[in-house]
Design a protein around this motif. Structure first.
Motif, short mmCIF file in Angstrom:
data_model
loop_
_atom_site.label_atom_id
_atom_site.label_comp_id
_atom_site.label_asym_id
_atom_site.label_seq_id
_atom_site.Cartn_x
_atom_site.Cartn_y
_atom_site.Cartn_z
N GLU A 16 -3.52 2.06 4.36
CA GLU A 16 -3.05 0.90 5.14
C GLU A 16 -3.23 1.10 6.63
O GLU A 16 -3.43 0.14 7.37
CB GLU A 16 -1.58 0.64 4.83
CG GLU A 16 -1.38 0.12 3.42
CD GLU A 16 0.08 -0.19 3.14
OE1 GLU A 16 0.35 -1.24 2.55
OE2 GLU A 16 0.95 0.62 3.52
N GLY A 20 1.98 7.59 -1.39
CA GLY A 20 1.32 6.63 -0.52
C GLY A 20 0.05 7.15 0.13
O GLY A 20 -0.60 6.42 0.87
N TRP A 21 -0.30 8.39 -0.11
CA TRP A 21 -1.51 8.97 0.48
C TRP A 21 -2.56 9.19 -0.60
O TRP A 21 -2.24 9.67 -1.69
CB TRP A 21 -1.20 10.30 1.16
CG TRP A 21 -0.29 10.18 2.35
CD1 TRP A 21 1.09 10.15 2.33
CD2 TRP A 21 -0.66 10.08 3.72
NE1 TRP A 21 1.58 10.04 3.61
CE2 TRP A 21 0.52 10.00 4.49
CE3 TRP A 21 -1.90 10.05 4.38
CZ2 TRP A 21 0.51 9.88 5.88
CZ3 TRP A 21 -1.90 9.95 5.76
CH2 TRP A 21 -0.70 9.86 6.50
N ASP A 58 -2.55 -2.51 -1.79
CA ASP A 58 -1.11 -2.31 -1.65
C ASP A 58 -0.62 -1.08 -2.39
O ASP A 58 0.05 -1.15 -3.39
CB ASP A 58 -0.35 -3.55 -2.16
CG ASP A 58 -0.49 -4.69 -1.18
OD1 ASP A 58 -0.95 -5.75 -1.60
OD2 ASP A 58 -0.14 -4.49 -0.01
N HIS A 59 -0.97 0.04 -1.86
CA HIS A 59 -0.48 1.28 -2.45
C HIS A 59 0.95 1.51 -2.01
O HIS A 59 1.26 1.27 -0.87
CB HIS A 59 -1.35 2.45 -2.00
CG HIS A 59 -2.68 2.46 -2.67
ND1 HIS A 59 -2.83 2.71 -4.00
CD2 HIS A 59 -3.91 2.21 -2.20
CE1 HIS A 59 -4.11 2.65 -4.31
NE2 HIS A 59 -4.78 2.34 -3.24
#
Ligand SMILES: Cc1cc2nc3c(=O)[nH]c(=O)nc-3n(C[C@H](O)[C@H](O)[C@H](O)COP(=O)(O)OP(=O)(O)OC[C@H]3O[C@@H](n4cnc5c(N)ncnc54)[C@H](O)[C@@H]3O)c2cc1C
Lengths: 312, 755
Positions: free
Chosen positions: B609, B462-463, B754-755
């Protein structure tokens, strides 16, 4: 640190402009019991302020945002400190219980892991050693963690006054920025958290500018599930975004009724409540609302075991 | 090399062979007193009957003072003195410029106390002295000031329009304006196949040392003694003496231990006059310790600048030329070093690259905000960010590798000395003395393991990962000269007296190392005295990373002379310590500045996000010519990098549109704490000893901060490559990054939401 961020939205609109850091002259009166504290409160009226850990009040006094003539020191009231498991499975926490006691209590870690998980997010150890549950709830900073936790855990707050004792649901206690249902002559004595089932799902997530700062946005969440995994009841509380912690009833209803999946969580997010977000020089309201959407989804994923990312 | 049997410490000679102390990682001799609470800071100076001062400060950004009523304050029990401009003969005497007297600046000097107009929130309006600070603050509450509020100038743009004047009598807000050029910049741009112009902004922040300012002044009828002096005590002594029409010998500045300076502490401020003045009025010692709220509104701010910068490049990445315009916000008055940063900013825009054609218009403007001064790496931090960011943006446009483009353009070792032209009007032509910029770049990349790092927006858990590189060069060793005095005592020990002061860097240790090598004596044989005006005839102080380069050189040469004298004694048959004290006094004149250089590399991960950035690895590499003490030099480099990393993401002095300060406490002015400080790897090289001084040293106090914003902005930009963010404005705060992402998303629906 954002402990003094209250400067910008103090209820009376006062902002300290003369740079001073020493309190105006005052007397400190130690209270020895709840009754004694109440009688001192009655005697001195609005001349007096209660002081617990002092972690919010001292900066207010130092900057002369308030100049009470008298401080009623409740730190010596031993009855007000401690965490106790009641026969009905509820947990009773005294108002003088320090943040650090909450953080390190084996009872809370077992029964109310949400509290244990959230405590390290409050300030720093030095402050947690002094700050108290009752002080945090009475002060009611919009970005404080404990008020949100109390709502998420369906807690009731106990208040003593010369008129007697009353219990008020945390849901009804917080009314705005630094505004609560507590009357000036009331002493907050304890918080009662009802029994939870071991199967209760929970999540805690927040984002602050630095570790230990007040949250720009945080979510505290609990959900009860049926044996099949369907959510029977949910409490999703956002803090740091508006004037006080708020539940997200539309999101709660959207998640209730079935066993969540990543897809159903994304679906439920469509029902995210409209919240009025504040704006300050740490974060705009747009950013706070973006965080609300992101963190609420992540909290739900975390609660139901779908979280694949590293914090927050 | 064996130490000859020489007069001095007897058996202590065996402990140290010549040449072994410099370069050794010796723990600071200062540490013991600091760690055991035995340090003596300004607030530890106490006198019987001492008065405590507090300053009433303007609550308005711009107002006329109609009337001040001190009656109630004077009547408060415990109050010894309440004074306003009306009571102070020297009230209108301005505080002069110490450094960078750029043309026009002297029209905007600050008076010691506001008389009939206030021009920033925090400007001194009255001074109170009372039996305690508490009573003094009670008295502040009782002073009634009747202000007639006027319009305030809160931004560079507003100032430049001259619609509202900060100093009506001067007739303009433009404090100075001048062009600098080297080569022929128009020719370089003519026919360039690629150019890019950007408007950059660096935010206002400050050094915020752990210990705020503070002074204790005592007038005994013939001598003014002031404790708490630091940075430039001799200069300040001269100034204070001139305010009172006293000979300099009637003023003693006494240095105490200090909790950091970072350039802002130790300049001559209004309080440096007001507190001694109050002590003279009262005939008793007066203490003033600045509190943090005062500090954030009254001590020097720094760095706020806008810069339009344009680069001309060939398509292979060769830089043809660079031109731009710098506009600095000086705040309401020009303080002692108000012109330094903006002039250095323009000077360092071309940086370590082979840019023969460069031109810049320099403007400095006044606004109704706290005046600015120098802060660690003045002008360098800003210039480096503007240029290094523009380089990466250009590489993005042309599809070129940022490392390869830097390699291609860095000045090569064999091109040294490289003439930099005359880019500061108060100085002559300059030249980078010596350096291997390429080696610095390569070693920094290998230290961080560049080849193996995930970057260019690689998604992990997510990074998004990114790596950024920034190269820099910066000068050190300012101030013309420095004095040293060494006394060999009859017990075999030595006293070293230096004209430099300390900000806590560890001079007592390093000067003993330097002298120890010359004299063949161990560290414990030396007592080092610095900073106070009684020690030497004159001292130029501590700034521009000069303490070792200039002050250390003076100590080395003085110690060498001492050694000759002791050798002569030994040759004459004398054994053991000298029979009477022997003194050597020496002034060392510099041959001009020397240039440290290096490369910073940052590896970051960004949560697209939330806009959160994690600094995963950071390398700050600098060639400092000669590392006198690696422990201390690393401390400087790591500390500088952490300060710069914090400044780039967090530190910000914000004002509202009425020029009211919004960041007046540490709740609102956020600095990096241990939880935000990444593990910084400091790499110090000694590949290019300076030819300018006998130690071969170059400044090591500022390089750690200089390239932080450039490296970090490039790393964040690289992580978020999918959005092609310009990132031309600091700080890279959560809110600012989130806004940049929001704007990029709405401008074009780019994948990656939208990761
Ligand atoms: C640097 C810093 C960072 C902080 N960061 C955070 C954070 O991230 N999150 C967070 O939640 N908090 C944070 N705090 C605040 C901290 O948690 C405080 O301790 C807490 O908000 C107040 O508790 P206290 O016991 O110190 O209350 P005090 O400061 O003593 O009192 C606060 C107010 O409550 C009243 N009061 C206190 N006890 C009672 C009582 N029993 N009944 C009725 N009224 C009472 C007082 O009269 C006063 O008005 C931070 C504080 C600091 C200094």
């Amino acid at each position: 640190m954002a402990a003094m961020a209250f400067m910008h939205y103090l209820p009376n609109g006062k902002v300290c402009t003369i740079p001073v850091m020493k309190p105006a002259p005052l007397d400190i009166l130690p209270a020895t019991s709840v009754a004694h504290a109440l009688s001192l409160l009655g005697e001195h009226g609005d001349q007096a302020r209660l002081i617990a850990g002092g972690q919010s009040l001292m900066p207010i006094l130092a900057m002369r945002l308030a100049a009470p003539a008298i401080l009623i020191d409740i730190n010596g009231i031993a009855d007000l400190r401690g965490i106790r498991l009641e026969a009905d499975g509820s947990v009773l926490i005294g108002a003088l219980t320090r943040h650090r006691d909450l953080e390190r209590s084996p009872l809370l870690a077992e029964r109310l892991p949400l509290i244990a998980a959230a405590m390290p997010w409050i300030a720093h150890v030095q402050i947690r050693n002094r700050g108290t549950l009752g002080g945090s709830l009475s002060h009611a900073d919009p970005a404080a963690e404990l008020p949100a936790l109390c709502i998420a855990l369906c807690a009731t707050i106990e208040l003593h006054s010369p008129r007697g004792v009353r219990q008020i649901a945390a849901d009804d206690f917080f009314q705005g920025v630094f505004a609560t249902a507590r009357a000036d002559d009331e002493l907050l004595t304890a918080v009662r958290v009802p029994a939870t089932t071991p199967a209760q799902r929970w999540a805690f997530i927040e984002l602050a500018r630095r570790h230990g700062d007040f949250a720009l946005c945080g979510i505290a969440l609990t959900a009860d599930c049926s044996p099949t995994g369907a959510v029977t009841q949910a409490r999703i509380v956002v803090f740091g975004v508006s004037d006080c912690p708020r539940r997200l009833p539309h999101l709660e209803s959207a998640i209730v009724g079935s066993a969540p999946s990543p897809a159903s969580i994304d679906q439920a997010m469509q029902s995210l409540d409209t919240v009025e977000a504040r704006s300050d020089h740490h974060a705009s309201s747009e950013y706070r609302l973006e965080l609300l959407a992101t963190l609420a989804r992540r909290a739900l994923r975390q609660a139901f075991g779908f979280d694949e990312r590293t914090a927050p | 090399m064996n130490a000859p049997d020489r007069a001095g410490l007897g058996n202590a000679f065996e402990a140290a062979a010549t040449g072994t102390l410099s370069g050794a990682p010796i723990e600071r001799v200062e540490d013991e007193r600091f760690l055991t609470g035995a340090g003596r800071f300004t607030d530890d100076v106490r006198f019987e009957g001492m008065g405590h001062a507090a300053i009433l400060r303007s609550t308005h950004a711009h107002a006329r003072i109609r009337r001040i009523d001190c009656t109630a304050a004077r009547a408060l029990p415990g109050v010894m003195l309440v004074a306003t401009a009306a009571d102070i003969a020297q009230a209108n005497k301005p505080i002069p410029i110490r450094l960078a007297p750029l043309p026009g600046l002297d029209r905007f000097l600050q008076p010691t106390i506001a008389a009939d107009e206030v021009r920033y929130v925090g400007e001194p309006v009255a001074i109170v002295v009372a039996s305690s600070r508490y009573v003094a603050e009670d008295a502040l509450d009782l002073i009634e000031v009747d202000y007639d509020e006027g319009p305030a100038v809160a931004s560079i743009t507003q100032s430049a329009s001259n619609a509202t004047l900060v100093h009506a009598a001067v007739g303009t807000n433009v404090a100075t304006q001048y062009p600098v050029e080297r080569g022929d910049v128009d020719r370089a741009f003519a026919g360039a196949p690629y150019t890019r112009r950007e408007r950059f902004r660096c935010h206002r922040h400050t050094g915020a040392p752990m210990e705020t300012r503070g002074l204790v002044a005592e007038w005994n009828g013939s001598l003014m003694r002031v404790w708490g002096a630091t940075k430039v005590p001799f200069f300040n002594r001269g100034l204070l003496a001139s305010f009172f029409d006293l000979p300099e010998t009637a003023v003693d500045m006494i240095e105490t231990d200090i909790g950091g300076g970072f350039g802002i502490r130790g300049e001559f401020y209004p309080e440096d006059f007001l507190v001694p003045w109050a002590s003279m009025q009262l005939g008793r010692p007066v203490k003033w310790i600045e509190d943090r709220r005062e500090h954030l509104m009254a001590a020097n701010h720094a760095r706020e600048t806008e810069c339009e910068l344009e680069i001309a490049m060939n398509l292979d990445g060769t830089i043809r030329g660079l031109r731009g315009r710098v506009m600095a916000d000086l705040g309401a008055y020009v303080r002692t070093g108000g012109g330094v940063a903006v002039s250095r900013l323009a000077q360092y825009l071309p940086g370590p690259y082979r840019i023969s054609d460069f031109g810049c218009e320099v403007m400095a403007l006044v606004t109704n905000k706290t005046p600015v001064g120098t802060m660690r790496g003045p002008g360098r931090y800003e210039a480096n960010y503007f240029r290094e960011r523009l380089l990466d943006l250009a590489c993005g446009d042309l599809g070129l590798d940022p490392v390869a483009v830097r390699e291609m353009n860095l000045i090569a070792r064999h091109e040294m000395p490289w003439p930099i032209g005359r880019l500061v009007p108060t100085e002559g032509e300059g030249a980078y003395d010596v350096g291997d910029f390429h080696s610095g770049l390569h070693k920094a990349l290998s230290a961080i393991g560049y080849d193996r790092l995930p970057r260019d927006g690689a998604l992990i858990d997510g990074w998004l990962h990114g790596v950024g590189v920034a190269c820099f060069v910066e000068s050190s060793g300012g101030g013309k000269s420095e004095n040293a005095r060494i006394v060999a005592r009859t017990d075999g020990s030595f006293d070293i007296y230096s004209g430099v002061s300390t900000m806590g860097q560890g001079h007592e240790t390093v000067f003993a190392q330097i002298a120890g090598d010359e004299l063949g004596a161990p560290i414990s044989a030396f007592r080092v005295h610095h900073g106070s005006t009684a020690h030497v005839d004159y001292g130029w102080g501590t700034f521009h990373s000069r303490a070792i380069v200039v002050g250390g050189s003076a100590v080395k040469l003085a110690a060498a002379q001492m050694r000759e004298q002791l050798d002569a004694l030994a040759a004459a048959g004398h054994r053991g310590p000298p029979a009477e004290d022997i003194e050597v006094k020496l002034r060392y004149d510099t041959k001009g500045p020397t240039y440290s250089y290096g490369t910073h590399v940052a590896h970051v991960a960004v949560d697209p996000e939330t806009a959160r950035v994690k600094v995963l690895a950071y390398v700050a590499l600098e060639d400092v010519g000669r590392v006198m003490n690696p422990l201390l030099a690393h401390g400087q480099a790591v500390g500088g990098a952490v300060q710069g990393i914090g400044a780039t993401f967090l530190d910000e002095l914000r004002y509202d549109e009425n020029a009211q300060l919004l960041s007046g406490s540490y709740a609102d002015y956020l600095m990096a704490t241990s939880t935000e400080a990444p593990a910084v790897q400091a790499v110090l090289l000694e590949e290019s000893p300076s030819p300018s001084n006998p130690l071969g040293a170059k400044g090591a106090g500022e390089g750690g901060i200089v390239a932080t914003a450039g490296a970090l902005a490039n790393a964040v930009g690289n992580a978020l490559a999918a959005w092609r963010l310009p990132l031309t404005s600091l700080p890279l705060s959560l809110d600012n990054l989130a806004r940049a992402l929001r704007e990029a998303r709405s401008a074009a629906a780019v994948p990656g939401q939208d990761h």
